[in-house]
Design a protein around this motif. Sequence first.
Motif, PDB file in Angstrom:
ATOM      1  N   ALA A  82       0.838  -1.206   0.000  1.00 22.56           N
ATOM      2  CA  ALA A  82       0.000   0.000   0.000  1.00 22.56           C
ATOM      3  C   ALA A  82       0.871   1.254   0.000  1.00 22.56           C
ATOM      4  O   ALA A  82       0.596   2.217  -0.727  1.00 22.56           O
ATOM      5  N   VAL A  83       1.929   1.236   0.788  1.00 17.30           N
ATOM      6  CA  VAL A  83       2.860   2.371   0.819  1.00 17.30           C
ATOM      7  C   VAL A  83       3.494   2.560  -0.554  1.00 17.30           C
ATOM      8  O   VAL A  83       3.578   3.687  -1.060  1.00 17.30           O
ATOM      9  N   ASP A  84       3.913   1.469  -1.175  1.00 13.00           N
ATOM     10  CA  ASP A  84       4.516   1.550  -2.512  1.00 13.00           C
ATOM     11  C   ASP A  84       3.554   2.172  -3.524  1.00 13.00           C
ATOM     12  O   ASP A  84       3.961   2.994  -4.351  1.00 13.00           O
ATOM     13  N   THR A  85       2.285   1.787  -3.462  1.00 14.61           N
ATOM     14  CA  THR A  85       1.282   2.346  -4.375  1.00 14.61           C
ATOM     15  C   THR A  85       1.171   3.851  -4.186  1.00 14.61           C
ATOM     16  O   THR A  85       1.173   4.614  -5.154  1.00 14.61           O
ATOM     17  N   LEU A  86       1.082   4.286  -2.932  1.00 15.42           N
ATOM     18  CA  LEU A  86       0.955   5.719  -2.662  1.00 15.42           C
ATOM     19  C   LEU A  86       2.213   6.480  -3.073  1.00 15.42           C
ATOM     20  O   LEU A  86       2.131   7.558  -3.665  1.00 15.42           O
ATOM     21  N   GLU A  87       3.367   5.920  -2.778  1.00 16.74           N
ATOM     22  CA  GLU A  87       4.617   6.602  -3.116  1.00 16.74           C
ATOM     23  C   GLU A  87       4.863   6.649  -4.623  1.00 16.74           C
ATOM     24  O   GLU A  87       5.549   7.538  -5.107  1.00 16.74           O
ATOM     25  N   SER A  88       4.300   5.696  -5.361  1.00 17.38           N
ATOM     26  CA  SER A  88       4.511   5.701  -6.811  1.00 17.38           C
ATOM     27  C   SER A  88       3.610   6.726  -7.507  1.00 17.38           C
ATOM     28  O   SER A  88       3.839   7.062  -8.667  1.00 17.38           O
ATOM     29  N   TYR A  89       2.610   7.227  -6.797  1.00 16.31           N
ATOM     30  CA  TYR A  89       1.729   8.247  -7.361  1.00 16.31           C
ATOM     31  C   TYR A  89       2.294   9.610  -6.993  1.00 16.31           C
ATOM     32  O   TYR A  89       2.461   9.933  -5.821  1.00 16.31           O
ATOM     33  N   ALA A  90       2.595  10.414  -7.986  1.00 18.49           N
ATOM     34  CA  ALA A  90       3.134  11.751  -7.731  1.00 18.49           C
ATOM     35  C   ALA A  90       1.994  12.660  -7.293  1.00 18.49           C
ATOM     36  O   ALA A  90       1.162  13.062  -8.106  1.00 18.49           O
ATOM     37  N   MET A  91       1.933  12.952  -6.012  1.00 18.71           N
ATOM     38  CA  MET A  91       0.853  13.763  -5.492  1.00 18.71           C
ATOM     39  C   MET A  91       1.006  15.204  -5.946  1.00 18.71           C
ATOM     40  O   MET A  91       2.024  15.834  -5.693  1.00 18.71           O
ATOM     41  N   PRO A  92      -0.014  15.735  -6.625  1.00 14.53           N
ATOM     42  CA  PRO A  92       0.044  17.136  -7.049  1.00 14.53           C
ATOM     43  C   PRO A  92       0.039  18.061  -5.835  1.00 14.53           C
ATOM     44  O   PRO A  92      -0.483  17.715  -4.785  1.00 14.53           O
ATOM     45  N   ASP A  93       0.644  19.232  -6.003  1.00 11.19           N
ATOM     46  CA  ASP A  93       0.645  20.209  -4.913  1.00 11.19           C
ATOM     47  C   ASP A  93      -0.786  20.640  -4.604  1.00 11.19           C
ATOM     48  O   ASP A  93      -1.651  20.655  -5.472  1.00 11.19           O
ATOM     49  N   ASN A  94      -0.984  21.014  -3.349  1.00 12.44           N
ATOM     50  CA  ASN A  94      -2.268  21.549  -2.886  1.00 12.44           C
ATOM     51  C   ASN A  94      -3.438  20.605  -3.116  1.00 12.44           C
ATOM     52  O   ASN A  94      -4.543  21.027  -3.440  1.00 12.44           O
ATOM     53  N   THR A  95      -3.219  19.315  -2.987  1.00 11.55           N
ATOM     54  CA  THR A  95      -4.324  18.377  -3.129  1.00 11.55           C
ATOM     55  C   THR A  95      -5.144  18.374  -1.846  1.00 11.55           C
ATOM     56  O   THR A  95      -4.645  18.599  -0.757  1.00 11.55           O
ATOM     57  N   ASP A  96      -6.416  18.112  -2.019  1.00 12.35           N
ATOM     58  CA  ASP A  96      -7.326  18.091  -0.888  1.00 12.35           C
ATOM     59  C   ASP A  96      -8.208  16.856  -1.032  1.00 12.35           C
ATOM     60  O   ASP A  96      -9.200  16.869  -1.749  1.00 12.35           O
ATOM     61  N   TRP A  97      -7.814  15.785  -0.363  1.00 11.73           N
ATOM     62  CA  TRP A  97      -8.543  14.526  -0.453  1.00 11.73           C
ATOM     63  C   TRP A  97      -9.732  14.559   0.494  1.00 11.73           C
ATOM     64  O   TRP A  97      -9.608  14.896   1.661  1.00 11.73           O
ATOM     65  N   GLU A  98     -10.881  14.199  -0.028  1.00 12.89           N
ATOM     66  CA  GLU A  98     -12.091  14.141   0.787  1.00 12.89           C
ATOM     67  C   GLU A  98     -12.609  12.711   0.802  1.00 12.89           C
ATOM     68  O   GLU A  98     -12.773  12.088  -0.248  1.00 12.89           O
ATOM     69  N   GLN A  99     -12.874  12.216   2.020  1.00 11.86           N
ATOM     70  CA  GLN A  99     -13.427  10.871   2.141  1.00 11.86           C
ATOM     71  C   GLN A  99     -14.855  10.905   1.599  1.00 11.86           C
ATOM     72  O   GLN A  99     -15.680  11.679   2.066  1.00 11.86           O
ATOM     73  N   THR A 100     -15.125  10.077   0.591  1.00 13.10           N
ATOM     74  CA  THR A 100     -16.431  10.100  -0.057  1.00 13.10           C
ATOM     75  C   THR A 100     -17.284   8.888   0.244  1.00 13.10           C
ATOM     76  O   THR A 100     -18.500   8.931   0.076  1.00 13.10           O
TER      77      THR A 100
END
Length: 150
Positions: A82-100
Amino acid sequence: MFTKAPISSSVALLFIAGLAVTGCDDSTVPPPEETGDPETTASESQSDIDFPTNAEDYADALVEAWGDGDEPAMKDLAAPQAVDTLESYAMPDNTDWEQTESDSDSASEDGIVMVTYEEATYGTVLELEVNDELASDGQPYAVTGAEVSE
Protein backbone atom coordinates in the motif's frame (compact mmCIF):
# COMPACT_ATOMS: atom_id res chain seq x y z
CA MET A 1 60.90 -43.44 6.79
CA PHE A 2 57.13 -43.39 6.97
CA THR A 3 55.62 -44.40 10.30
CA LYS A 4 52.08 -45.71 10.65
CA ALA A 5 49.90 -43.94 13.24
CA PRO A 6 46.63 -45.34 14.50
CA ILE A 7 43.73 -43.94 12.45
CA SER A 8 41.62 -43.01 15.47
CA SER A 9 44.28 -40.69 16.90
CA SER A 10 44.80 -39.04 13.49
CA VAL A 11 41.07 -38.43 13.10
CA ALA A 12 40.85 -36.96 16.61
CA LEU A 13 43.77 -34.63 15.87
CA LEU A 14 42.18 -33.48 12.62
CA PHE A 15 38.85 -32.86 14.38
CA ILE A 16 40.47 -30.77 17.12
CA ALA A 17 42.52 -28.86 14.57
CA GLY A 18 39.36 -28.18 12.56
CA LEU A 19 37.60 -26.78 15.63
CA ALA A 20 40.52 -24.50 16.38
CA VAL A 21 40.68 -23.23 12.79
CA THR A 22 36.93 -22.60 12.43
CA GLY A 23 36.50 -21.13 15.88
CA CYS A 24 33.75 -23.58 16.88
CA ASP A 25 34.51 -23.18 20.50
CA ASP A 26 31.67 -22.42 22.92
CA SER A 27 33.68 -19.66 24.61
CA THR A 28 33.71 -17.52 21.41
CA VAL A 29 29.94 -17.57 20.76
CA PRO A 30 28.32 -14.55 22.41
CA PRO A 31 25.07 -15.04 24.29
CA PRO A 32 21.96 -14.14 22.24
CA GLU A 33 21.38 -10.85 24.09
CA GLU A 34 24.82 -9.61 22.96
CA THR A 35 24.42 -10.40 19.26
CA GLY A 36 22.44 -7.29 18.36
CA ASP A 37 19.56 -9.35 17.03
CA PRO A 38 18.09 -7.37 14.07
CA GLU A 39 14.55 -8.44 14.92
CA THR A 40 12.69 -5.58 16.55
CA THR A 41 9.31 -5.42 18.16
CA ALA A 42 6.53 -3.44 16.53
CA SER A 43 6.72 -0.73 19.19
CA GLU A 44 10.43 -0.18 18.51
CA SER A 45 9.86 0.40 14.80
CA GLN A 46 6.82 2.63 15.04
CA SER A 47 6.82 6.39 14.67
CA ASP A 48 5.30 8.38 17.50
CA ILE A 49 1.70 8.11 16.38
CA ASP A 50 -1.41 6.99 18.16
CA PHE A 51 -3.09 4.41 15.98
CA PRO A 52 -6.75 5.20 15.35
CA THR A 53 -9.24 2.53 16.37
CA ASN A 54 -11.78 2.70 13.54
CA ALA A 55 -11.28 2.10 9.84
CA GLU A 56 -12.22 5.58 8.60
CA ASP A 57 -9.95 7.42 11.05
CA TYR A 58 -7.17 4.94 10.31
CA ALA A 59 -7.48 5.60 6.57
CA ASP A 60 -7.60 9.37 7.26
CA ALA A 61 -4.36 9.12 9.25
CA LEU A 62 -2.65 7.41 6.30
CA VAL A 63 -3.91 10.00 3.80
CA GLU A 64 -2.71 12.79 6.09
CA ALA A 65 0.73 11.18 6.53
CA TRP A 66 0.94 10.70 2.76
CA GLY A 67 0.03 14.34 2.13
CA ASP A 68 2.64 15.47 4.67
CA GLY A 69 5.31 13.21 3.14
CA ASP A 70 5.66 11.45 6.51
CA GLU A 71 7.11 8.18 5.27
CA PRO A 72 7.76 6.66 8.74
CA ALA A 73 4.11 7.16 9.70
CA MET A 74 2.98 5.75 6.34
CA LYS A 75 5.09 2.65 6.89
CA ASP A 76 3.54 2.19 10.33
CA LEU A 77 -0.03 2.62 9.16
CA ALA A 78 0.08 0.58 5.96
CA ALA A 79 1.44 -2.65 4.55
CA PRO A 80 4.45 -2.24 2.23
CA GLN A 81 2.45 -2.77 -0.98
CA ALA A 82 0.00 0.00 0.00
CA VAL A 83 2.86 2.37 0.82
CA ASP A 84 4.52 1.55 -2.51
CA THR A 85 1.28 2.35 -4.37
CA LEU A 86 0.96 5.72 -2.66
CA GLU A 87 4.62 6.60 -3.12
CA SER A 88 4.51 5.70 -6.81
CA TYR A 89 1.73 8.25 -7.36
CA ALA A 90 3.13 11.75 -7.73
CA MET A 91 0.85 13.76 -5.49
CA PRO A 92 0.04 17.14 -7.05
CA ASP A 93 0.64 20.21 -4.91
CA ASN A 94 -2.27 21.55 -2.89
CA THR A 95 -4.32 18.38 -3.13
CA ASP A 96 -7.33 18.09 -0.89
CA TRP A 97 -8.54 14.53 -0.45
CA GLU A 98 -12.09 14.14 0.79
CA GLN A 99 -13.43 10.87 2.14
CA THR A 100 -16.43 10.10 -0.06
CA GLU A 101 -17.41 6.57 0.88
CA SER A 102 -16.86 3.84 3.44
CA ASP A 103 -18.44 0.46 3.92
CA SER A 104 -17.55 0.16 7.61
CA ASP A 105 -21.12 -0.73 8.55
CA SER A 106 -20.98 -3.70 6.22
CA ALA A 107 -17.37 -4.89 6.36
CA SER A 108 -16.73 -7.79 4.03
CA GLU A 109 -16.60 -11.35 5.32
CA ASP A 110 -12.83 -11.17 5.61
CA GLY A 111 -13.04 -8.03 7.79
CA ILE A 112 -11.92 -5.56 5.12
CA VAL A 113 -13.38 -2.04 5.06
CA MET A 114 -13.05 -0.09 1.82
CA VAL A 115 -12.57 3.66 2.32
CA THR A 116 -12.73 5.89 -0.77
CA TYR A 117 -11.36 9.42 -1.24
CA GLU A 118 -11.66 11.86 -4.09
CA GLU A 119 -9.46 14.79 -4.99
CA ALA A 120 -11.91 17.24 -6.58
CA THR A 121 -9.39 19.43 -8.43
CA TYR A 122 -7.88 16.58 -10.42
CA GLY A 123 -10.72 14.03 -10.21
CA THR A 124 -8.39 11.41 -8.77
CA VAL A 125 -9.89 8.60 -6.69
CA LEU A 126 -8.08 6.75 -3.92
CA GLU A 127 -9.38 3.47 -2.50
CA LEU A 128 -7.89 2.06 0.67
CA GLU A 129 -8.45 -1.44 2.07
CA VAL A 130 -8.42 -1.40 5.86
CA ASN A 131 -8.27 -4.54 7.99
CA ASP A 132 -11.05 -3.72 10.46
CA GLU A 133 -9.74 -6.03 13.20
CA LEU A 134 -6.24 -4.51 13.15
CA ALA A 135 -7.66 -0.99 13.05
CA SER A 136 -10.10 -1.69 15.90
CA ASP A 137 -7.23 -2.96 18.03
CA GLY A 138 -5.10 0.10 17.21
CA GLN A 139 -2.44 -2.08 15.57
CA PRO A 140 0.07 -1.07 12.88
CA TYR A 141 -0.25 -1.97 9.17
CA ALA A 142 -4.07 -2.00 9.14
CA VAL A 143 -4.21 -0.48 5.64
CA THR A 144 -3.56 -3.55 3.54
CA GLY A 145 -4.08 -2.17 0.06
CA ALA A 146 -4.31 1.04 -1.94
CA GLU A 147 -5.40 1.92 -5.46
CA VAL A 148 -5.17 5.31 -7.14
CA SER A 149 -7.15 5.98 -10.32
CA GLU A 150 -7.54 9.10 -12.40
